[in-house]
Design an enzyme around this catalytic site. Structure first.
Site, PDB file in Angstrom:
ATOM      1  N   SER A 257       0.819  -1.272  -0.073  1.00  0.00           N
ATOM      2  CA  SER A 257      -0.050   0.084   0.017  1.00  0.00           C
ATOM      3  C   SER A 257       0.713   1.286   0.089  1.00  0.00           C
ATOM      4  O   SER A 257       1.759   1.307   0.812  1.00  0.00           O
ATOM      5  CB  SER A 257      -0.887   0.087   1.272  1.00  0.00           C
ATOM      6  OG  SER A 257      -1.533   1.265   1.398  1.00  0.00           O
ATOM      7  N   THR A 309      -8.449  -2.591   3.880  1.00  0.00           N
ATOM      8  CA  THR A 309      -8.634  -2.898   2.424  1.00  0.00           C
ATOM      9  C   THR A 309      -8.822  -4.575   2.624  1.00  0.00           C
ATOM     10  O   THR A 309      -9.045  -5.113   3.528  1.00  0.00           O
ATOM     11  CB  THR A 309      -7.324  -2.486   1.983  1.00  0.00           C
ATOM     12  OG1 THR A 309      -7.308  -2.991   0.430  1.00  0.00           O
ATOM     13  CG2 THR A 309      -6.051  -3.065   2.323  1.00  0.00           C
ATOM     14  N   LYS A 313     -12.967  -5.511   4.568  1.00  0.00           N
ATOM     15  CA  LYS A 313     -13.817  -4.384   4.618  1.00  0.00           C
ATOM     16  C   LYS A 313     -15.229  -4.777   5.177  1.00  0.00           C
ATOM     17  O   LYS A 313     -15.704  -3.792   5.551  1.00  0.00           O
ATOM     18  CB  LYS A 313     -14.002  -3.765   3.199  1.00  0.00           C
ATOM     19  CG  LYS A 313     -12.985  -3.047   2.657  1.00  0.00           C
ATOM     20  CD  LYS A 313     -12.960  -2.514   1.194  1.00  0.00           C
ATOM     21  CE  LYS A 313     -11.944  -1.403   0.955  1.00  0.00           C
ATOM     22  NZ  LYS A 313     -12.123  -0.860  -0.519  1.00  0.00           N
ATOM     23  N   ASN A 338     -14.079   1.383   4.679  1.00  0.00           N
ATOM     24  CA  ASN A 338     -12.705   1.424   4.489  1.00  0.00           C
ATOM     25  C   ASN A 338     -11.894   2.257   5.454  1.00  0.00           C
ATOM     26  O   ASN A 338     -10.639   2.318   5.430  1.00  0.00           O
ATOM     27  CB  ASN A 338     -12.349   1.978   2.895  1.00  0.00           C
ATOM     28  CG  ASN A 338     -12.481   3.421   3.036  1.00  0.00           C
ATOM     29  OD1 ASN A 338     -13.367   3.979   3.809  1.00  0.00           O
ATOM     30  ND2 ASN A 338     -12.006   4.057   2.097  1.00  0.00           N
ATOM     31  N   ASP A 357     -14.521   5.693   0.463  1.00  0.00           N
ATOM     32  CA  ASP A 357     -14.397   5.508  -1.049  1.00  0.00           C
ATOM     33  C   ASP A 357     -15.638   5.983  -1.814  1.00  0.00           C
ATOM     34  O   ASP A 357     -15.504   6.281  -2.720  1.00  0.00           O
ATOM     35  CB  ASP A 357     -14.383   3.856  -1.133  1.00  0.00           C
ATOM     36  CG  ASP A 357     -12.982   3.327  -0.921  1.00  0.00           C
ATOM     37  OD1 ASP A 357     -12.205   3.801  -0.861  1.00  0.00           O
ATOM     38  OD2 ASP A 357     -12.701   1.846  -0.730  1.00  0.00           O
ATOM     39  N   GLY A 387     -16.919  -6.455  -7.039  1.00  0.00           N
ATOM     40  CA  GLY A 387     -16.292  -6.668  -5.705  1.00  0.00           C
ATOM     41  C   GLY A 387     -16.399  -5.238  -4.729  1.00  0.00           C
ATOM     42  O   GLY A 387     -17.405  -4.541  -4.966  1.00  0.00           O
ATOM     43  N   ASN A 409     -20.024  -7.806 -14.705  1.00  0.00           N
ATOM     44  CA  ASN A 409     -18.975  -8.807 -14.188  1.00  0.00           C
ATOM     45  C   ASN A 409     -18.675  -9.955 -14.700  1.00  0.00           C
ATOM     46  O   ASN A 409     -19.647 -10.525 -15.484  1.00  0.00           O
ATOM     47  CB  ASN A 409     -19.489  -9.035 -12.504  1.00  0.00           C
ATOM     48  CG  ASN A 409     -18.197  -9.491 -11.725  1.00  0.00           C
ATOM     49  OD1 ASN A 409     -17.053  -9.000 -11.866  1.00  0.00           O
ATOM     50  ND2 ASN A 409     -18.534 -10.807 -10.888  1.00  0.00           N
ATOM     51  N   LEU A 492      -9.779   2.360 -11.715  1.00  0.00           N
ATOM     52  CA  LEU A 492      -9.386   2.541 -10.043  1.00  0.00           C
ATOM     53  C   LEU A 492      -8.117   1.894  -9.526  1.00  0.00           C
ATOM     54  O   LEU A 492      -7.720   2.344  -8.417  1.00  0.00           O
ATOM     55  CB  LEU A 492     -10.494   1.926  -9.066  1.00  0.00           C
ATOM     56  CG  LEU A 492     -11.856   2.336  -9.309  1.00  0.00           C
ATOM     57  CD1 LEU A 492     -12.946   1.770  -8.268  1.00  0.00           C
ATOM     58  CD2 LEU A 492     -11.980   3.854  -9.555  1.00  0.00           C
ATOM     59  N   TYR A 494      -4.386   2.383  -8.833  1.00  0.00           N
ATOM     60  CA  TYR A 494      -3.699   3.562  -8.500  1.00  0.00           C
ATOM     61  C   TYR A 494      -2.050   3.277  -8.639  1.00  0.00           C
ATOM     62  O   TYR A 494      -1.232   4.314  -8.383  1.00  0.00           O
ATOM     63  CB  TYR A 494      -4.026   4.422  -7.243  1.00  0.00           C
ATOM     64  CG  TYR A 494      -4.021   3.346  -6.068  1.00  0.00           C
ATOM     65  CD1 TYR A 494      -2.897   3.159  -5.333  1.00  0.00           C
ATOM     66  CD2 TYR A 494      -5.155   2.698  -5.644  1.00  0.00           C
ATOM     67  CE1 TYR A 494      -2.861   2.439  -4.277  1.00  0.00           C
ATOM     68  CE2 TYR A 494      -5.155   1.946  -4.383  1.00  0.00           C
ATOM     69  CZ  TYR A 494      -4.005   1.970  -3.831  1.00  0.00           C
ATOM     70  OH  TYR A 494      -3.770   0.932  -2.709  1.00  0.00           O
TER      71      TYR A 494
HETATM   72  P1  NAP Z   1     -12.183  -7.532  -5.224  1.00  0.00           P
HETATM   73  O1  NAP Z   1     -13.182  -7.098  -4.034  1.00  0.00           O
HETATM   74  O2  NAP Z   1     -11.202  -8.486  -4.896  1.00  0.00           O
HETATM   75  O3  NAP Z   1     -13.041  -7.528  -6.619  1.00  0.00           O
HETATM   76  C1  NAP Z   1     -12.711  -8.476  -7.480  1.00  0.00           C
HETATM   77  C2  NAP Z   1     -13.446  -8.292  -8.691  1.00  0.00           C
HETATM   78  O4  NAP Z   1     -12.643  -8.384  -9.874  1.00  0.00           O
HETATM   79  C3  NAP Z   1     -14.559  -9.183  -8.832  1.00  0.00           C
HETATM   80  O5  NAP Z   1     -15.675  -8.951  -9.461  1.00  0.00           O
HETATM   81  C4  NAP Z   1     -14.037 -10.226  -9.823  1.00  0.00           C
HETATM   82  O6  NAP Z   1     -14.778 -10.982 -10.543  1.00  0.00           O
HETATM   83  C5  NAP Z   1     -13.385  -9.325 -10.872  1.00  0.00           C
HETATM   84  N1  NAP Z   1     -12.173  -9.945 -11.350  1.00  0.00           N
HETATM   85  C6  NAP Z   1     -11.156 -10.491 -10.909  1.00  0.00           C
HETATM   86  N2  NAP Z   1     -10.195 -11.028 -11.724  1.00  0.00           N
HETATM   87  C7  NAP Z   1     -10.926 -10.988 -12.914  1.00  0.00           C
HETATM   88  C8  NAP Z   1     -10.553 -11.231 -14.168  1.00  0.00           C
HETATM   89  N3  NAP Z   1      -9.280 -11.924 -14.549  1.00  0.00           N
HETATM   90  N4  NAP Z   1     -11.243 -10.916 -15.120  1.00  0.00           N
HETATM   91  C9  NAP Z   1     -12.514 -10.084 -14.997  1.00  0.00           C
HETATM   92  N5  NAP Z   1     -12.600  -9.793 -13.828  1.00  0.00           N
HETATM   93  C10 NAP Z   1     -11.961 -10.168 -12.727  1.00  0.00           C
HETATM   94  O7  NAP Z   1     -11.346  -6.106  -5.190  1.00  0.00           O
HETATM   95  P2  NAP Z   1     -11.762  -4.525  -4.830  1.00  0.00           P
HETATM   96  O8  NAP Z   1     -11.460  -4.358  -3.414  1.00  0.00           O
HETATM   97  O9  NAP Z   1     -13.001  -4.474  -5.463  1.00  0.00           O
HETATM   98  O10 NAP Z   1     -10.667  -3.857  -5.724  1.00  0.00           O
HETATM   99  C11 NAP Z   1     -10.649  -3.689  -7.146  1.00  0.00           C
HETATM  100  C12 NAP Z   1      -9.413  -2.678  -7.646  1.00  0.00           C
HETATM  101  O11 NAP Z   1      -9.960  -1.348  -7.185  1.00  0.00           O
HETATM  102  C13 NAP Z   1      -8.240  -3.131  -7.040  1.00  0.00           C
HETATM  103  O12 NAP Z   1      -7.224  -2.594  -7.972  1.00  0.00           O
HETATM  104  C14 NAP Z   1      -8.017  -1.905  -5.806  1.00  0.00           C
HETATM  105  O13 NAP Z   1      -6.769  -1.681  -5.770  1.00  0.00           O
HETATM  106  C15 NAP Z   1      -8.761  -0.786  -6.455  1.00  0.00           C
HETATM  107  N6  NAP Z   1      -9.277   0.154  -5.632  1.00  0.00           N
HETATM  108  C16 NAP Z   1      -8.894   1.321  -5.821  1.00  0.00           C
HETATM  109  C17 NAP Z   1      -9.294   2.507  -4.755  1.00  0.00           C
HETATM  110  C18 NAP Z   1      -8.730   3.785  -5.050  1.00  0.00           C
HETATM  111  O14 NAP Z   1      -8.708   4.666  -3.982  1.00  0.00           O
HETATM  112  N7  NAP Z   1      -8.247   4.228  -6.126  1.00  0.00           N
HETATM  113  C19 NAP Z   1     -10.211   2.095  -3.663  1.00  0.00           C
HETATM  114  C20 NAP Z   1     -10.443   0.608  -3.491  1.00  0.00           C
HETATM  115  C21 NAP Z   1     -10.125  -0.330  -4.620  1.00  0.00           C
HETATM  116  P3  NAP Z   1     -15.599 -12.303 -10.059  1.00  0.00           P
HETATM  117  O15 NAP Z   1     -16.711 -12.004  -9.376  1.00  0.00           O
HETATM  118  O16 NAP Z   1     -15.800 -13.158 -11.670  1.00  0.00           O
HETATM  119  O17 NAP Z   1     -14.581 -13.147  -9.356  1.00  0.00           O
END
Ligand code: NAP
Length: 547
Positions: A257, A309, A313, A338, A357, A387, A409, A492, A494
């Site tokens: 992080s 994170t 969460k 978060n 968030d 997610g 999705n 998203l 970063y």
């Molecule tokens: P998460 O809960 O693990 O979400 C996973 C999601 O990604 C699920 O819907 C999953 O689909 C999909 N996925 C995973 N592998 C895939 C693939 N190969 N092809 C297509 N879909 C796929 O993760 P999260 O916490 O939501 O975070 C997601 C991203 O957002 C991360 O990169 C995180 O760093 C970023 N983020 C950024 C901020 C910011 O402030 N910029 C804040 C929060 C999160 P399935 O349901 O099919 O498994």
């Protein structure tokens, strides 16, 4: 004062070995080391080299020759090792000599020889050398830890007690802090390995004699030693004191992080007496509950809050409810928070779980489109993923009245289940909310979307910085996307400026943005909740400037 001590493992004998080691030590002192530990494990028989190191040491030193049985590199004769240490103490009187408790207790003869050359109440000869009795366990916490400490405390020749063991979880750090808080004499108490960083960074808060940091370009001499610049600059080690509040990012993993860089720089900017650490907690709720519970219950830690994170969460909401705290409305609707806020008064602790968030995402979308929130009523949104980040995006845009919102999705059943759950909770809110739809990835190219939000981890560069190749949207769908200069694509992720999806969007003429802007906005909101900082004191630009 707690010193930073940099251990230098001397690896080769002779003139060149001495020169290289002294250069490393000089560099460590320039970087901020106040003590040098000369690790003589591999050069114990080179008296001329040792003479040079000790006569030219650029800072006060600890002399150590650690045998392999205690995790060091010395595999020679034990009698020779003690004779060498005795000779060093007599000839050079280094400020500290480190001898292992096990060796000291194993042989009365050896203990006698050490006692002859170190300071203690019955010492007759002049000596400026103080004895550190040390004990290490590289497998876990020794069962007889307290007994060992008791024996070191009652040994009159022992000037400093040193204990180091491999932490099995973050909770072991609390035990190290308790040992320091109740120390009978100067003490070093450190946890080794992935879970031990807290004990190293917070050593000044609990009055340790020193903490070890590795020279920036060298491997450490024990698992988990942070680089000296990381320790000093990211964690502002020299500003940490008894009253410092403790924060961190809780995740599994947590070490990747950028939170520590951002939050610690913001504390410096605000003059806030806080430190923010990576706090890795394994995925199961039981680990989360036990660890956070121990942080909150140990009042001297001054644990004041955390960023939460993946995968914790939802756990933080359950935990706060079990402890009769409050969960803010957006976190409750998302089923994910978060941010944890811990407010302590003399007789109680209040817990609150929030989701920063949600607003950060909405503001990032508005900034990208160059509109106010009211303008979202004309905006159609496609979210890729279902997610935690996708939930925050959908809830934020539903509550601000976006024209349409669809979760696309890979697993469409999950998108359906999430949208169903979110719609049900949004229906219970006072604010009218847009209905969230669910679709598969194919649905992305069936129509034009004003905003596309990429909310999966796919496309992230790996930790060593290699560019990512993957995209959550297969090429067959990307090639049929109805996107153009009217479309805003927000990824998203970063950790890098460009992702494969953003690159494709740019080629199609779309406006694009990575997740850094949103990250800065949600971090800013957390900082405001924890420190009360006002927009006049801190803004998104100054947060981004820290990176
Ligand atoms: P998460 O809960 O693990 O979400 C996973 C999601 O990604 C699920 O819907 C999953 O689909 C999909 N996925 C995973 N592998 C895939 C693939 N190969 N092809 C297509 N879909 C796929 O993760 P999260 O916490 O939501 O975070 C997601 C991203 O957002 C991360 O990169 C995180 O760093 C970023 N983020 C950024 C901020 C910011 O402030 N910029 C804040 C929060 C999160 P399935 O349901 O099919 O498994």
């Amino acid at each position: 004062m707690t010193f930073i001590c940099v251990p230098i493992m001397v690896e080769s004998s002779g003139e060149s070995g001495a020169r290289a080691a002294l250069e490393q030590a000089a560099e460590a002192v320039r970087a901020g080391a106040r003590l040098i530990e000369w690790r003589l494990d591999q050069v114990a028989d080179d008296r001329e080299l040792i003479r040079q190191l000790l006569s030219k040491s650029p800072a006060p030193c600890i002399v150590t020759c650690r045998p392999t049985s205690e995790g060091g590199e010395y595999n020679g004769d034990e009698v020779d090792r003690i004779a060498m240490l005795e000779h060093i103490a007599l000839e050079h009187m280094p400020p500290y000599l480190d001898v292992e408790l096990g060796a000291y207790e194993r042989s009365a003869n050896l203990a006698h020889k050490v006692r002859l050359v170190v300071d203690h109440p019955n010492q007759l000869r002049p000596t400026g050398t103080r004895l550190i009795l040390s004990t290490h366990d590289f497998r876990g916490r020794p069962k007889d830890l307290y007994a060992r400490i008791g024996r070191m405390a009652s040994e009159d020749a022992c000037a400093v007690i040193k204990v180091a063991w491999t932490a099995r979880s973050l909770r072991d750090n609390i035990e190290a802090f308790e040992l320091l808080a109740h120390r009978a004499k100067p003490m070093i108490a450190l946890c080794l390995g992935r879970f031990g960083l807290m004990s190293r960074v917070l050593a000044p808060k609990f009055g340790a004699l020193l903490t070890f940091a590795r020279a920036d370009d060298m491997p450490g001499t024990a698992p988990g030693q942070p680089g000296i610049t990381y320790l000093k600059e990211t964690f502002r080690f020299e500003q940490i004191n008894r009253d410092t509040k403790v924060y961190g990012v809780i995740g599994w993993p947590a070490e990747h992080s950028i939170g520590p860089v951002v939050h610690n720089a913001a504390y410096a900017h605000l003059g806030h007496n806080g430190v923010y650490l990576p706090l890795p907690i394994p995925p199961e709720y039981e680990h989360f509950k036990a660890t956070i519970g121990s942080f909150i219950d140990y009042a001297p830690l001054d644990f004041a809050g955390a960023s939460i994170t993946t995968p914790h969460k939802a756990h933080v909401i359950r935990f706060v409810r079990e402890r009769h705290g409050t969960v803010d409305e957006t976190a409750a609707v998302c089923g994910a928070a978060n941010t944890l806020i811990v407010t302590r008064s003399s007789d109680s602790v209040e817990l609150k779980a929030c989701n920063t968030d949600v607003d950060a995402l909405v503001d990032s979308v508005c900034a990208g489109l160059g509109i106010e929130r009211a303008g979202l009523a004309d905006v159609t949104v496609a979210i890729i993923g279902a997610g935690g980040a996708a939930r925050a995006a959908a809830v934020g845009l539903a509550l601000t009245g976006a024209s349409s919102i669809t979760l696309h999705n890979r697993t469409v059943a999950r998108a359906r289940q999430v949208s169903h759950e979110l719609n049900r909770r949004l229906g219970m809110c006072d604010t009218a909310a847009t209905r969230i739809e669910a679709a598969d990835l194919n649905g992305l190219c069936n129509r034009h979307h004003d905003v596309i939000i990429q909310a999966t981890p796919v496309g992230m560069a790996d930790p060593d910085g290699r560019a990512a190749t993957g995209s959550p949207v297969p090429e067959a769908i990307l090639s049929r996307m109805q996107w153009d200069a009217r479309t805003f694509v927000l990824d998203l992720i970063y950790t890098q400026a460009q992702t494969p999806l953003l690159a494709a969007a740019r080629r199609a003429g779309c406006r694009t943005c990575n997740g850094l802007d949103m990250f800065a906005r949600q971090a800013l909101a957390q900082l405001t909740l924890w420190t009360g900082a006002s927009p006049a004191e801190l803004d998104v630009a100054s947060i981004l400037a820290a990176l």
